[in-house]
Design an enzyme around this catalytic site. Structure first.
Site, PDB file in Angstrom:
ATOM      1  N   HIS A 127      46.515  80.503   6.167  1.00 47.12           N
ATOM      2  CA  HIS A 127      45.242  80.107   6.776  1.00 47.12           C
ATOM      3  C   HIS A 127      45.333  78.754   7.491  1.00 47.12           C
ATOM      4  O   HIS A 127      44.455  78.414   8.280  1.00 47.12           O
ATOM      5  CB  HIS A 127      44.116  80.106   5.736  1.00 47.12           C
ATOM      6  CG  HIS A 127      44.168  79.001   4.740  1.00 47.12           C
ATOM      7  ND1 HIS A 127      44.598  79.196   3.441  1.00 47.12           N
ATOM      8  CD2 HIS A 127      43.828  77.701   4.817  1.00 47.12           C
ATOM      9  CE1 HIS A 127      44.511  78.052   2.779  1.00 47.12           C
ATOM     10  NE2 HIS A 127      44.048  77.133   3.596  1.00 47.12           N
ATOM     11  N   ASP A 157      48.667  84.619   1.299  1.00 54.08           N
ATOM     12  CA  ASP A 157      48.341  83.401   2.059  1.00 54.08           C
ATOM     13  C   ASP A 157      49.561  82.494   2.209  1.00 54.08           C
ATOM     14  O   ASP A 157      49.471  81.276   2.047  1.00 54.08           O
ATOM     15  CB  ASP A 157      47.184  82.641   1.404  1.00 54.08           C
ATOM     16  CG  ASP A 157      46.549  81.625   2.356  1.00 54.08           C
ATOM     17  OD1 ASP A 157      46.764  81.740   3.574  1.00 54.08           O
ATOM     18  OD2 ASP A 157      45.860  80.710   1.878  1.00 54.08           O
ATOM     19  N   GLY A 230      42.783  69.178   4.057  1.00 57.56           N
ATOM     20  CA  GLY A 230      44.036  68.790   4.685  1.00 57.56           C
ATOM     21  C   GLY A 230      45.240  68.983   3.797  1.00 57.56           C
ATOM     22  O   GLY A 230      46.374  68.844   4.236  1.00 57.56           O
ATOM     23  N   ASN A 231      45.029  69.341   2.529  1.00 57.08           N
ATOM     24  CA  ASN A 231      46.133  69.499   1.591  1.00 57.08           C
ATOM     25  C   ASN A 231      46.684  70.918   1.513  1.00 57.08           C
ATOM     26  O   ASN A 231      47.739  71.141   0.922  1.00 57.08           O
ATOM     27  CB  ASN A 231      45.715  69.074   0.181  1.00 57.08           C
ATOM     28  CG  ASN A 231      45.568  67.575   0.043  1.00 57.08           C
ATOM     29  OD1 ASN A 231      44.545  67.085  -0.396  1.00 57.08           O
ATOM     30  ND2 ASN A 231      46.582  66.843   0.436  1.00 57.08           N
ATOM     31  N   SER A 232      45.979  71.921   2.010  1.00 60.60           N
ATOM     32  CA  SER A 232      46.417  73.308   1.868  1.00 60.60           C
ATOM     33  C   SER A 232      47.815  73.507   2.431  1.00 60.60           C
ATOM     34  O   SER A 232      48.150  73.016   3.503  1.00 60.60           O
ATOM     35  CB  SER A 232      45.469  74.247   2.599  1.00 60.60           C
ATOM     36  OG  SER A 232      44.721  75.001   1.700  1.00 60.60           O
ATOM     37  N   GLY A 288      51.990 104.372  -5.068  1.00 59.23           N
ATOM     38  CA  GLY A 288      51.186 105.462  -4.515  1.00 59.23           C
ATOM     39  C   GLY A 288      50.146 106.021  -5.454  1.00 59.23           C
ATOM     40  O   GLY A 288      49.918 107.231  -5.496  1.00 59.23           O
ATOM     41  N   VAL A 289      49.481 105.128  -6.225  1.00 53.67           N
ATOM     42  CA  VAL A 289      48.415 105.577  -7.124  1.00 53.67           C
ATOM     43  C   VAL A 289      47.186 104.703  -6.952  1.00 53.67           C
ATOM     44  O   VAL A 289      47.286 103.553  -6.528  1.00 53.67           O
ATOM     45  CB  VAL A 289      48.854 105.537  -8.610  1.00 53.67           C
ATOM     46  CG1 VAL A 289      49.972 106.522  -8.867  1.00 53.67           C
ATOM     47  CG2 VAL A 289      49.260 104.125  -9.024  1.00 53.67           C
ATOM     48  N   ILE A 291      44.160 103.044  -9.177  1.00 54.21           N
ATOM     49  CA  ILE A 291      44.039 102.695 -10.595  1.00 54.21           C
ATOM     50  C   ILE A 291      42.688 102.062 -10.886  1.00 54.21           C
ATOM     51  O   ILE A 291      41.986 101.590  -9.984  1.00 54.21           O
ATOM     52  CB  ILE A 291      45.153 101.721 -11.031  1.00 54.21           C
ATOM     53  CG1 ILE A 291      45.147 100.462 -10.164  1.00 54.21           C
ATOM     54  CG2 ILE A 291      46.514 102.408 -10.992  1.00 54.21           C
ATOM     55  CD1 ILE A 291      46.155  99.411 -10.601  1.00 54.21           C
TER      56      ILE A 291
END
Length: 504
Positions: A127, A157, A230-232, A288-289, A291
């Protein structure tokens, strides 16, 4: 305080580039003794000094199209010589969309860190760089390098960037093992809050395995290290200076730090980073299930002593287990040697597995534990298939039984599924079972959200085709002393779900 509203607000703030970095305090090696740990670290200066050079500021810019068309506000027509002429000229002529200014450059800031000095590989949050036209990496020594995007993964992310390190010696950090981190361990954060580069904060691991509903693989480390806008994308360090997390989200009503931040564990991020570097995309395993959680009622209905695992509600047609290996109604309790204690554990361990790998899956089927061998497909290839196909129960539907009258059971009126009822409720041709034509208000069925038009395909993992089958199965369960009936229901389009209804 911990509402999704705050989480969403934090996430929106980060998307604009004002992201928050979670990195807690790290103890220096000489302070790892129990006695010293009890008093906290005396100083993290030596540790921070060796790591500052690897943490970078990510600067992005994006061209935003100007405002045109019917939504644009025209400039007022002012009398000649009006004292407001200069004011309106500045306001309107400098807006995006005005002549000579067709677009506007929007800038944002975030954090990141170097993991390969020779190749110039930088890791950050997706992001932070999403939709950016230009990406620059600013180093602590004042050098700025243009970056190219290697790959991104929206589910975790995570983003990987590359800069040309020629003529500039980079400092790199390595990933550590987040699984070894305990609640109460010291961690350290270095980032760029509000554009103030090289900011160091310390704290502890407040909690682990947090699910904040941000993605399918949520398994966040929670920390109280101060993080802000600003830390992400910055790293969360352990006391050895290893990255054990990538900071990505905060809970905050105001956008500032209140001591609740979340970091992607390195155990999850490392595999994503490696795949992005190698392929430019992720290549996750796929079972492929469909749940759903195993509740206490469902566990009791299945004869399980405790509620654990992931209940298979449907099998994707054309998927890896569409051969009867795993059936709807099975409970997966272990995958490739790893326990599946909760439903959310399964998607993560499957995704971390290699495409094409043959794995052992331990299931509980009709109360009996057994192991099956499954060869995994690729999630990215299966997502399109899954979105266009309905789950199938993987059961023997048999021949359609003769028509019978309707029956009333557990607050439901059920009837034969024929051409007339299919047309009435819009039920797809591939759906089979017994149709629910009416649900009594305030009944046990109504409390479980069952609606007219749904189709009962199984009761206690046995197929039903007629209203008489439904009555017989309920009667048999009562004779066995069961308190709940486990129903597998199909929607009008065939999507399956399990519901338990009390029979007392």
């Amino acid at each position: 305080m911990t509402s999704n509203r705050f989480l969403r607000a934090a996430r929106r703030t980060f998307t604009a580039g004002a992201a928050a970095l979670l990195i807690g305090a790290a103890t220096v090696p000489s302070l790892v003794t129990p006695a010293a740990a009890a008093d906290g670290p005396a100083s993290v200066a030596d540790l921070a000094q060796g790591l500052l050079g690897a943490v970078v500021n990510i600067s992005t810019s994006q061209r935003v199209k100007g405002t045109e068309g019917p939504g644009a506000v025209p400039m007022p027509q002012l009398p000649e010589g009006s004292p407001f002429q200069d004011f309106f000229d500045d306001f309107f002529k400098n807006r995006p969309g005005e002549q000579g200014n067709p677009s506007q450059k929007v800038q944002s800031l975030g954090s990141g860190f170097v993991v390969d000095a020779e190749q110039g590989i930088v890791v950050t949050n997706n992001h932070v760089i999403a939709d950016a036209d230009d990406i620059e990496v600013n180093f602590s020594d004042g050098v700025t390098l243009k970056a190219t995007l290697v790959g991104t993964d929206t589910k975790t992310d995570v983003a990987v960037l590359k800069v040309d390190p020629k003529g500039h010696k980079l400092t790199a950090v390595k990933f550590g093992d987040s699984s070894k981190m305990r609640v109460g361990d010291w961690v350290m954060a270095i980032g760029n809050p509000f554009g103030l580069g090289g900011t160091v904060t310390v704290g502890i691991v407040s909690a682990r395995n947090r699910d904040i509903n941000s993605g399918p693989y949520d398994d966040f480390i929670q920390t109280d290290a101060a993080i802000n806008r600003g830390n992400s994308g910055g790293p969360l360090f352990n006391s050895d200076g290893e990255v054990i997390g990538i900071n990505t989200a905060i809970i905050s009503p105001s956008g500032g730090s209140i001591g609740i931040g979340f970091s992607i564990p390195s155990q999850l991020a490392l595999g994503v980073v490696d795949q992005l570097r190698q392929f430019g995309e992720t290549r996750r395993g796929w079972l492929g299930v469909r749940i759903q959680p195993v509740t206490d009622d469902i566990a009791e209905s299945l004869g399980m002593a405790t509620a654990k695992g992931a209940l298979v509600a449907g099998v994707i047609k054309g998927g890896p287990v569409d051969n009867g290996t795993i059936l709807a109604g099975d409970v997966i309790i272990k995958f490739d040697g790893r326990d599946v204690n909760e439903m959310r554990d399964l998607p993560r361990v499957v995704a971390e597995s290699t495409v094409g790998k043959a794995v052992d899956v331990v299931i509980v089927r009709k109360g009996v534990e057994q192991t099956v061998k499954v060869t995994l497909g690729r999630l990215e290839d299966g997502e399109k298939l899954a979105s266009g196909e309905n789950g199938t129960a993987g059961k023997d539907n048999g021949d359609e039984a003769p028509a019978v009258s309707t029956a009333s059971v557990l607050g439901m009126t059920v009837g034969e599924l024929n051409d007339e009822t299919r047309t009435k409720f819009g039920i797809a041709a591939e759906v089979s079972g017994v149709v629910i034509t009416e649900v009594t208000k305030d009944s046990a069925a109504a409390e479980r959200g069952i609606q007219a038009g749904e189709v009962i395909t199984e009761i206690a993992q046995e197929s039903v085709a007629t209203p008489k089958d439904v009555m017989d199965r309920i009667a048999a369960l009562k004779e066995q002393g069961r308190k709940n009936a486990l129903l597998m229901l199909a929607s009008k389009t065939g999507e399956l779900r399990f519901v338990t209804i009390r029979m007392d």
